[in-house]
Design a protein around this motif. Structure first.
Motif, PDB file in Angstrom:
ATOM      1  N   LEU A 154      16.658 -27.068 -26.096  1.00 11.84           N
ATOM      2  CA  LEU A 154      17.460 -27.104 -24.869  1.00 11.84           C
ATOM      3  C   LEU A 154      17.411 -28.477 -24.215  1.00 11.84           C
ATOM      4  CD1 LEU A 154      16.822 -23.710 -23.042  1.00 11.84           C
ATOM      5  CD2 LEU A 154      19.001 -24.601 -23.859  1.00 11.84           C
ATOM      6  N   GLN A 155      16.238 -29.104 -24.191  1.00 13.41           N
ATOM      7  CA  GLN A 155      16.095 -30.426 -23.595  1.00 13.41           C
ATOM      8  C   GLN A 155      16.936 -31.447 -24.362  1.00 13.41           C
ATOM      9  OE1 GLN A 155      12.088 -31.982 -23.704  1.00 13.41           O
ATOM     10  NE2 GLN A 155      12.465 -33.315 -21.957  1.00 13.41           N
ATOM     11  N   LYS A 156      16.883 -31.376 -25.680  1.00 14.85           N
ATOM     12  CA  LYS A 156      17.665 -32.305 -26.501  1.00 14.85           C
ATOM     13  C   LYS A 156      19.162 -32.059 -26.298  1.00 14.85           C
ATOM     14  CE  LYS A 156      18.059 -34.222 -31.075  1.00 14.85           C
ATOM     15  NZ  LYS A 156      17.390 -34.470 -32.325  1.00 14.85           N
ATOM     16  N   GLU A 157      19.540 -30.788 -26.219  1.00 14.68           N
ATOM     17  CA  GLU A 157      20.942 -30.436 -25.990  1.00 14.68           C
ATOM     18  C   GLU A 157      21.425 -31.004 -24.649  1.00 14.68           C
ATOM     19  OE1 GLU A 157      22.726 -26.196 -25.231  1.00 14.68           O
ATOM     20  OE2 GLU A 157      22.224 -26.413 -27.362  1.00 14.68           O
ATOM     21  N   LYS A 158      20.582 -30.902 -23.623  1.00 19.05           N
ATOM     22  CA  LYS A 158      20.934 -31.431 -22.304  1.00 19.05           C
ATOM     23  C   LYS A 158      21.070 -32.948 -22.361  1.00 19.05           C
ATOM     24  CE  LYS A 158      19.536 -31.530 -17.439  1.00 19.05           C
ATOM     25  NZ  LYS A 158      20.275 -32.741 -17.251  1.00 19.05           N
ATOM     26  N   GLN A 214      27.035 -37.609 -23.592  1.00 19.64           N
ATOM     27  CA  GLN A 214      28.481 -37.430 -23.768  1.00 19.64           C
ATOM     28  C   GLN A 214      29.216 -37.605 -22.445  1.00 19.64           C
ATOM     29  OE1 GLN A 214      28.932 -33.574 -25.581  1.00 19.64           O
ATOM     30  NE2 GLN A 214      28.491 -34.336 -27.640  1.00 19.64           N
ATOM     31  N   ASN A 215      28.655 -37.052 -21.384  1.00 15.16           N
ATOM     32  CA  ASN A 215      29.275 -37.204 -20.064  1.00 15.16           C
ATOM     33  C   ASN A 215      29.301 -38.667 -19.639  1.00 15.16           C
ATOM     34  OD1 ASN A 215      29.702 -34.457 -19.860  1.00 15.16           O
ATOM     35  ND2 ASN A 215      27.882 -34.076 -18.620  1.00 15.16           N
ATOM     36  N   ASP A 260      32.189 -43.763 -18.918  1.00 17.40           N
ATOM     37  CA  ASP A 260      32.351 -45.170 -19.277  1.00 17.40           C
ATOM     38  C   ASP A 260      33.738 -45.417 -19.858  1.00 17.40           C
ATOM     39  OD1 ASP A 260      29.749 -45.570 -18.441  1.00 17.40           O
ATOM     40  OD2 ASP A 260      28.910 -45.731 -20.488  1.00 17.40           O
ATOM     41  N   GLN A 261      34.194 -44.525 -20.727  1.00 18.79           N
ATOM     42  CA  GLN A 261      35.519 -44.670 -21.331  1.00 18.79           C
ATOM     43  C   GLN A 261      36.608 -44.578 -20.260  1.00 18.79           C
ATOM     44  OE1 GLN A 261      36.184 -45.411 -24.578  1.00 18.79           O
ATOM     45  NE2 GLN A 261      38.293 -45.647 -23.915  1.00 18.79           N
TER      46      GLN A 261
END
Length: 176
Positions: free
Chosen positions: A147-151, A157-158, A163-164
């Motif tokens: 879960l921590q890695k997923e977050k 990604q956010n 940035d994009q």
């Protein structure tokens, strides 16, 4: 039946299976033989056969239905039939079986279904019953790290998307 059961208890699973087969050849309605043979199949890793025998036992109204549902849930999980496993485990919960083994199996099932929050909740219930349960402690830690890695991935990604968007806005502002 008695000899088969004794052999099963002594770990002579193959010989017990032969005896249960003989019992069922003589009396196909001897439902306890399906129950015990189902657990022999489970011990031998023959999960589809375990599911079949335990289903016969359950459908015919065997008195140890809780153990049968639990065994069948384990076999379902081993064959990646996780929804069916959850159905059986939920029946146990609905009937008041809140034991640590049931919650541990629910944790395994939820983990395999990628339902991490529910897996952690089930492992916590296992640990409420037995605070030193090593499998529950270990698996909960794995799911929490996942879960921590997923977050972290979601946060990245956010940030990348922000940035994009900023780059696109800056380019539009320059083009004006």
């Amino acid at each position: 039946f008695g000899r088969a059961y004794l052999r099963q208890e002594q770990g002579e699973t193959d010989m017990a299976m032969d005896d249960y087969d003989l019992v069922l050849e003589k009396d196909p309605d001897y439902i306890d033989a399906y129950f015990e043979r189902g657990f022999c199949y489970l011990d031998l890793g023959q999960y589809e056969a375990a599911i079949a025998d335990l289903t016969i036992y359950i459908d015919r109204g065997g008195s140890s239905y809780g153990d049968a549902y639990y065994g069948r849930a384990v076999a379902y999980n081993e064959t990646e039939q996780h929804n069916e496993a959850m159905d059986d485990l939920q029946k146990l919960i609905d009937n008041g079986d809140q034991g640590e083994d049931v919650w541990l199996e629910i944790g395994y099932t939820r983990e395999e279904m990628f339902q991490c929050d529910e897996a952690i909740e089930a492992y916590n219930k296992t640990l409420a019953a037995n605070p030193n349960h090593q499998d529950a402690l270990h698996n909960r830690e794995i799911v929490e790290k996942l879960l921590q890695k997923e977050k972290q991935n979601q946060d990245k990604q956010n940030q990348d998307k922000q940035d994009q968007n900023k780059q696109n806005q800056d380019k539009q502002d320059q083009d004006k």
